[in-house]
Write a protein that holds these residues in place. Structure first.
Motif, PDB file in Angstrom:
ATOM      1  N   ASP A 193     -13.673 -20.684  -1.490  1.00 39.65           N
ATOM      2  CA  ASP A 193     -12.892 -19.998   0.125  1.00 39.65           C
ATOM      3  C   ASP A 193     -12.814 -18.689   0.778  1.00 39.65           C
ATOM      4  O   ASP A 193     -12.810 -18.672   1.400  1.00 39.65           O
ATOM      5  CB  ASP A 193     -12.018 -21.262   0.114  1.00 39.65           C
ATOM      6  CG  ASP A 193     -12.444 -22.728   0.421  1.00 39.65           C
ATOM      7  OD1 ASP A 193     -13.603 -22.792  -0.096  1.00 39.65           O
ATOM      8  OD2 ASP A 193     -11.783 -23.656  -0.143  1.00 39.65           O
ATOM      9  N   GLY A 194     -11.119 -18.501   0.136  1.00 33.82           N
ATOM     10  CA  GLY A 194     -10.807 -17.365   0.189  1.00 33.82           C
ATOM     11  C   GLY A 194     -12.743 -15.814   0.796  1.00 33.82           C
ATOM     12  O   GLY A 194     -12.630 -15.583   1.311  1.00 33.82           O
ATOM     13  N   TYR A 238      -7.545 -12.692   1.541  1.00 33.06           N
ATOM     14  CA  TYR A 238      -8.342 -14.415   1.890  1.00 33.06           C
ATOM     15  C   TYR A 238      -8.601 -14.609   0.524  1.00 33.06           C
ATOM     16  O   TYR A 238      -7.700 -16.518   0.603  1.00 33.06           O
ATOM     17  CB  TYR A 238      -9.536 -13.586   2.388  1.00 33.06           C
ATOM     18  CG  TYR A 238     -10.070 -13.551   4.131  1.00 33.06           C
ATOM     19  CD1 TYR A 238      -9.344 -15.311   5.011  1.00 33.06           C
ATOM     20  CD2 TYR A 238     -10.324 -12.546   4.334  1.00 33.06           C
ATOM     21  CE1 TYR A 238      -9.838 -14.710   5.618  1.00 33.06           C
ATOM     22  CE2 TYR A 238      -9.845 -12.064   5.826  1.00 33.06           C
ATOM     23  CZ  TYR A 238      -9.905 -12.972   6.446  1.00 33.06           C
ATOM     24  OH  TYR A 238     -10.347 -13.004   8.005  1.00 33.06           O
ATOM     25  N   LYS A 252      -3.403 -22.479  -0.957  1.00 35.85           N
ATOM     26  CA  LYS A 252      -3.551 -23.586  -0.892  1.00 35.85           C
ATOM     27  C   LYS A 252      -4.860 -24.702  -1.871  1.00 35.85           C
ATOM     28  O   LYS A 252      -3.832 -25.623  -1.714  1.00 35.85           O
ATOM     29  CB  LYS A 252      -4.435 -23.237   0.160  1.00 35.85           C
ATOM     30  CG  LYS A 252      -4.431 -23.417   2.007  1.00 35.85           C
ATOM     31  CD  LYS A 252      -5.021 -23.051   2.839  1.00 35.85           C
ATOM     32  CE  LYS A 252      -4.435 -22.448   4.534  1.00 35.85           C
ATOM     33  NZ  LYS A 252      -5.205 -22.509   5.121  1.00 35.85           N
ATOM     34  N   SER A 253      -5.107 -23.827  -3.080  1.00 36.45           N
ATOM     35  CA  SER A 253      -5.573 -24.867  -4.011  1.00 36.45           C
ATOM     36  C   SER A 253      -4.898 -25.038  -4.885  1.00 36.45           C
ATOM     37  O   SER A 253      -5.255 -26.131  -5.337  1.00 36.45           O
ATOM     38  CB  SER A 253      -7.205 -24.188  -4.059  1.00 36.45           C
ATOM     39  OG  SER A 253      -6.565 -23.237  -5.064  1.00 36.45           O
ATOM     40  N   GLY A 297      -9.974 -21.943  -4.609  1.00 32.90           N
ATOM     41  CA  GLY A 297      -9.335 -21.249  -3.807  1.00 32.90           C
ATOM     42  C   GLY A 297     -10.032 -19.790  -2.778  1.00 32.90           C
ATOM     43  O   GLY A 297     -10.553 -19.804  -2.826  1.00 32.90           O
ATOM     44  N   GLU A 309     -14.659 -17.094   3.188  1.00 32.41           N
ATOM     45  CA  GLU A 309     -13.725 -16.881   4.896  1.00 32.41           C
ATOM     46  C   GLU A 309     -13.526 -15.703   5.441  1.00 32.41           C
ATOM     47  O   GLU A 309     -13.741 -15.185   6.590  1.00 32.41           O
ATOM     48  CB  GLU A 309     -11.990 -17.378   4.757  1.00 32.41           C
ATOM     49  CG  GLU A 309     -11.994 -18.505   5.034  1.00 32.41           C
ATOM     50  CD  GLU A 309     -12.771 -19.640   6.312  1.00 32.41           C
ATOM     51  OE1 GLU A 309     -12.352 -19.309   7.327  1.00 32.41           O
ATOM     52  OE2 GLU A 309     -13.249 -20.427   6.360  1.00 32.41           O
ATOM     53  N   TYR A 331      -5.941 -18.327   0.218  1.00 29.96           N
ATOM     54  CA  TYR A 331      -6.903 -19.784  -0.381  1.00 29.96           C
ATOM     55  C   TYR A 331      -6.700 -20.516  -1.570  1.00 29.96           C
ATOM     56  O   TYR A 331      -6.368 -21.237  -1.743  1.00 29.96           O
ATOM     57  CB  TYR A 331      -8.403 -19.716   0.549  1.00 29.96           C
ATOM     58  CG  TYR A 331      -8.535 -20.013   1.380  1.00 29.96           C
ATOM     59  CD1 TYR A 331      -8.887 -20.514   2.077  1.00 29.96           C
ATOM     60  CD2 TYR A 331      -8.206 -18.566   1.980  1.00 29.96           C
ATOM     61  CE1 TYR A 331      -8.943 -21.157   3.690  1.00 29.96           C
ATOM     62  CE2 TYR A 331      -8.362 -18.133   3.862  1.00 29.96           C
ATOM     63  CZ  TYR A 331      -8.559 -20.298   4.470  1.00 29.96           C
ATOM     64  OH  TYR A 331      -9.265 -20.193   5.542  1.00 29.96           O
TER      65      TYR A 331
END
Ligand code: ZN
Length: 398
Positions: free
Chosen positions: A383-384, A319, A326-327, A380, A387, A323
Motif C-alpha cells: 500500500d505504501g 509512505y 496501519k497494517s 503494508g 500510494e 502504511y
C-alpha cells in the motif's frame, strides 16, 4: 570572367575554405551495429577536448570537460550528465576493447558540455558547429558558470518519467542466511516469504506494472548484482522502485519493531556534507589541472548522483513506514531512518530497505514466521508503494 580568372579564383578560395572549416566545425563518424547508432569513445576524446576515465573491472566510465561530468556504464541505457539522468533505448557497449556510446548520449553530452554549439547529423557523421563565432570565445566561461549552478539548484522531488516497474529484493539467500534468531530461524527464509506475498499483492493491484524479484529461490545474489538487475531495467521514459526486505537483530532481545531506511552516505551530518560539496565544487572550477581535480570531481559527482534519488527514496520510505503502521498496528513503528546501505548505494532509482521486525525478539520472531503476519507486512509495504506511485506519477508530465 576568363578561364584564367576562374582558375585563379579557385586557388584563392581553397586556402580560405581550408582555414575556415576546421575552426568552425568538428565532425565525428557514427558507427552502426545491429541498426543502432554509436559513437566511439576513441573518436570522441580525440576530436573533442574531453577526458575519459574508465574502470575495466566495474565497466563504469566518466567523461570530463571543464568541471562537467558524464557518468556512463557498459550495458546500461542510462547516463548521468551533471545531475541529469539521460535514458536511451539501448545501452553503451564495449566491443573489441572499444567503448561505444549510443548516439543519443553523445548528443546530450554535446548539449551539456558545449551549450553554444549546434548538433546535426548527415551521412554517417555528426557535425558540431558554433552557433555564433563571437560567442565561442566566452562560451568556456558560460559552461563553467552553468556547471556551477547545478549544485545550487533545487532539485524537484517528482521525476520526469513514470514509475513502470518495481524490483523486490528479498534480503540474503543461499550461503548468506542473514540474521539468525531463536531456534535457528534464518532471516533469508522470512524475507523470501514476505517478498513472495508482496509480489502477489502488487501484481493483483497494479495490473500494468512490471514486477521482478532479485531472487525467487534460496540462492546467493551478490549485493552489487541486486542493484545491477534493477538498473538494467531503466529505459527511456521509464523509472522504477527498488524495495529491499530485511529482518533486524539486536543483542538486546527486548527490542522489537519495524523501520524503513533510505540511503545516506554520511547519515550523521547531512548538512555539513552538502556545504562541503559546494565548497569543493568551487575549488574544482578554479583549478586548471592536476590529479587532485578529478578526485574532487568524483566526490561531488557521487553527491550529485544521489541527491535527487535520495529525496525520492526518502518520500518512498515515508509512505511505506506509514502504511506498515496501519497494517501491523500491534508492532512498534521505529520511523524512517537514513543509513549507508551497500545494496542501495548504486541504485539509479528510488530505493529503500525495510526492516520488518526483530528476529532476536522472542515474541516478534514468532509472528514473523506466521503466514498471516507476513501477508499483513506485505500489504503494508504494498500500500505504501501504491500510494507513493500515485503521488509520483501525478507529478510527472506524461
Ligand atoms: Zn538483512
Amino acid at each position: 570572367m576568363t578561364r584564367n580568372h576562374k582558375i585563379f579564383l579557385c586557388f584563392l578560395l581553397i586556402p580560405i575554405l581550408l582555414s575556415f572549416s576546421p575552426e568552425a566545425e568538428k565532425s565525428i563518424r557514427t558507427i552502426e551495429l545491429n541498426n543502432k547508432q554509436y559513437i566511439s569513445m576513441y573518436d570522441l576524446t580525440s576530436t573533442f577536448d574531453m577526458q575519459n576515465s574508465f574502470d575495466i573491472i566495474t565497466g563504469k566510465g566518466k567523461l570530463f570537460y571543464k568541471g562537467a561530468i558524464a557518468v556512463y556504464q557498459i550495458d546500461l541505457s542510462v547516463m548521468l550528465i551533471n545531475n541529469k539522468l539521460i535514458k536511451t533505448h539501448y545501452p553503451a557497449i564495449r566491443k573489441e576493447g572499444e567503448i561505444l556510446l549510443p548516439l543519443k548520449f553523445f548528443e546530450k553530452i554535446i548539449n551539456e558540455f558545449y551549450p553554444y554549439y549546434t548538433y546535426s547529423e548527415k551521412q554517417s557523421r555528426v557535425y558540431i558547429s558554433h552557433k555564433s563565432e563571437n560567442k565561442t570565445i566566452s562560451s568556456q566561461e558560460s559552461v563553467i558558470k552553468k556547471n556551477r549552478e547545478y549544485i545550487k539548484e533545487d532539485i524537484p522531488i517528482s521525476g520526469t518519467d513514470k514509475i513502470s516497474f518495481i524490483i523486490i529484493d528479498p534480503g540474503h539467500g543461499g550461503k548468506d542466511p542473514g540474521a539468525i534468531g531463536k531456534g535457528g530461524i534464518q532471516e533469508k527464509h522470512i524475507t523470501i516469504k514476505i517478498a513472495y506475498h508482496l509480489e502477489r499483492y502488487l501484481k493483483n493491484k497494479l495490473k500494468k506494472m512490471k514486477i521482478q524479484s532479485t531472487r525467487k529461490s534460496d540462492r546467493f545474489v551478490d549485493l552489487s548484482k541486486r542493484t545491477e538487475i534493477a538498473n538494467k531495467m531503466l529505459k527511456k521514459n521509464e523509472n522504477g522502485l527498488f524495495i529491499s526486505i530485511h529482518v533486524n537483530a539486536s543483542i538486546l532481545h527486548s527490542i522489537s519493531g519495524f523501520e524503513t531506511y533510505f540511503l545516506s552516505q554520511n547519515p550523521s551530518n547531512e548538512e555539513a556534507r552538502a556545504v562541503a560539496a559546494m565548497e569543493n565544487n568551487v575549488i574544482i572550477f578554479e583549478e586548471n589541472s592536476g590529479r587532485k581535480k578529478y578526485n574532487d570531481v568524483e566526490h561531488v559527482e557521487a553527491i550529485m548522483l544521489t541527491t535527487q534519488i535520495q529525496k525520492e527514496s526518502a518520500g518512498l520510505a515515508n509512505y511505506i513506514q506509514k502504511y506498515l503502521q496501519k497494517s501491523i498496528p500491534e508492532s512498534i513503528s521505529k520511523g524512517v531512518k537514513k543509513a549507508d546501505f551497500f545494496v542501495l548505494r548504486d541504485s539509479l532509482m528510488p530505493a529503500v530497505l525495510v526492516e520488518v521486525g526483530y528476529i532476536s525478539n522472542t515474541k516478534e520472531v514468532k509472528k514473523l514466521t506466521q503466514a498471516n503476519y507476513q501477508k499483513k507486512i506485505a500489504c503494508g509495504i504494498g500500500d505504501g508503494i501504491i500510494e507513493f506511485i500515485k503521488e509520483y506519477n501525478k507529478n510527472t508530465k506524461k
